[in-house]
Write a protein that holds these residues in place. Structure first.
Motif, PDB file in Angstrom:
ATOM      1  N   THR A  21     -55.226  67.148 -20.589  1.00 13.93           N
ATOM      2  CA  THR A  21     -56.001  65.852 -19.791  1.00 13.93           C
ATOM      3  C   THR A  21     -55.923  64.535 -20.725  1.00 13.93           C
ATOM      4  O   THR A  21     -56.085  64.504 -21.898  1.00 13.93           O
ATOM      5  CB  THR A  21     -57.195  66.031 -19.577  1.00 13.93           C
ATOM      6  N   VAL A  22     -56.044  63.633 -20.068  1.00 12.79           N
ATOM      7  CA  VAL A  22     -56.150  61.939 -20.692  1.00 12.79           C
ATOM      8  C   VAL A  22     -57.365  61.644 -21.004  1.00 12.79           C
ATOM      9  O   VAL A  22     -58.228  61.980 -20.210  1.00 12.79           O
ATOM     10  CB  VAL A  22     -55.490  61.048 -19.773  1.00 12.79           C
ATOM     11  N   ALA A  33     -57.556  47.810 -11.554  1.00  8.96           N
ATOM     12  CA  ALA A  33     -57.279  49.270 -10.956  1.00  8.96           C
ATOM     13  C   ALA A  33     -58.674  50.022 -10.673  1.00  8.96           C
ATOM     14  O   ALA A  33     -59.515  49.905 -11.661  1.00  8.96           O
ATOM     15  CB  ALA A  33     -56.592  49.897 -12.615  1.00  8.96           C
ATOM     16  N   GLU A  34     -58.538  50.793  -9.554  1.00  8.76           N
ATOM     17  CA  GLU A  34     -59.474  51.720  -9.630  1.00  8.76           C
ATOM     18  C   GLU A  34     -59.363  52.959  -9.933  1.00  8.76           C
ATOM     19  O   GLU A  34     -58.514  53.767  -9.819  1.00  8.76           O
ATOM     20  CB  GLU A  34     -59.453  51.885  -7.862  1.00  8.76           C
ATOM     21  N   TRP A  39     -55.845  57.452 -11.631  1.00 15.98           N
ATOM     22  CA  TRP A  39     -55.411  58.803 -12.008  1.00 15.98           C
ATOM     23  C   TRP A  39     -54.669  59.931 -11.016  1.00 15.98           C
ATOM     24  O   TRP A  39     -53.935  60.472 -11.405  1.00 15.98           O
ATOM     25  CB  TRP A  39     -56.523  59.340 -12.805  1.00 15.98           C
ATOM     26  N   GLU A  40     -55.070  59.376  -9.976  1.00 14.86           N
ATOM     27  CA  GLU A  40     -54.591  60.517  -8.736  1.00 14.86           C
ATOM     28  C   GLU A  40     -53.474  59.947  -8.151  1.00 14.86           C
ATOM     29  O   GLU A  40     -52.482  60.898  -7.777  1.00 14.86           O
ATOM     30  CB  GLU A  40     -55.566  60.487  -7.751  1.00 14.86           C
ATOM     31  N   ARG A  62     -49.465  59.393 -22.275  1.00 17.67           N
ATOM     32  CA  ARG A  62     -49.319  60.419 -21.393  1.00 17.67           C
ATOM     33  C   ARG A  62     -48.518  59.750 -20.409  1.00 17.67           C
ATOM     34  O   ARG A  62     -48.396  60.320 -19.214  1.00 17.67           O
ATOM     35  CB  ARG A  62     -50.839  61.042 -20.628  1.00 17.67           C
ATOM     36  N   GLY A  63     -47.822  58.879 -20.597  1.00 14.10           N
ATOM     37  CA  GLY A  63     -47.038  58.194 -19.550  1.00 14.10           C
ATOM     38  C   GLY A  63     -47.696  57.073 -18.344  1.00 14.10           C
ATOM     39  O   GLY A  63     -47.008  56.311 -17.964  1.00 14.10           O
ATOM     40  N   TYR A  64     -48.808  56.999 -18.396  1.00 11.83           N
ATOM     41  CA  TYR A  64     -49.520  56.054 -17.530  1.00 11.83           C
ATOM     42  C   TYR A  64     -49.516  54.749 -18.244  1.00 11.83           C
ATOM     43  O   TYR A  64     -49.802  54.695 -19.459  1.00 11.83           O
ATOM     44  CB  TYR A  64     -51.000  56.548 -17.222  1.00 11.83           C
TER      45      TYR A  64
END
Length: 169
Positions: A21-22, A33-34, A39-40, A62-64
């Motif tokens: 998990t991040v 951003a919401e 995240w979803e 984590r790539g986000y």
């Protein structure tokens, strides 16, 4: 970010998801951003990162996509929200975010060293310096004037300024 234990033992014991998990409390999301939708639904495509004019938006651990103020500031150009194909951004006519600055005790002025790098970089004049008798002038924050752009974060030579979310998303 935290160090993640992605070992075989974590995986086999069923704790892999917990380890992967991040640490969302520490990540600064792109403006508008919401959090829940981000995240979803973020596909990690990188389009927003490529469109960022100041390169303050980077690919996180984590790539986000996430904001990294150490090299640049956010100009709130809105290109990240415009290019994104996913429904993860609010309209850019709303407030970008609720992030404001905080100055830590490691600030050079606490060691009686004259430095006003943060004030010099703050276009919005959210940081000023109050003269002190017999001491170096101390930073004063006007959080109402702070838009959370992060220009002062990159300018601080000792990394004494951090961005805090003043409202839980």
């Amino acid at each position: 970010m935290q160090n993640l234990d992605l070992s075989r033992r974590k995986f086999l014991s069923g704790k892999f998801r917990e380890a992967a998990t991040v640490d969302v409390a520490r990540v600064i999301l792109p403006p508008w951003a919401e959090a829940a939708a981000f995240w979803e639904k973020c596909t990690q495509c990188g389009d927003c990162i490529q469109q960022c004019e100041t390169q303050v938006l980077i690919k996180g651990e984590r790539g986000y996509p996430e904001i990294c103020f150490t090299q640049a500031e956010c100009t709130f150009c809105g290109k990240c929200a415009e290019i994104c194909q996913q429904p993860i951004f609010r309209p850019i006519t709303t407030d970008a975010w609720q992030h404001k600055i905080a100055i830590a005790a490691t600030c050079l002025t606490q060691k009686q060293v004259e430095c006003r790098s943060c004030q010099d970089s703050c276009e919005w004049r959210a940081i000023s310096f109050k003269p002190m008798l017999g001491k170096v002038a101390q930073p004063q924050l006007d959080l109402e004037a702070c838009n959370g752009c992060g220009a002062c974060v990159a300018a601080c030579p000792v990394r004494a300024i951090e961005m805090l979310n003043t409202q839980a998303e």
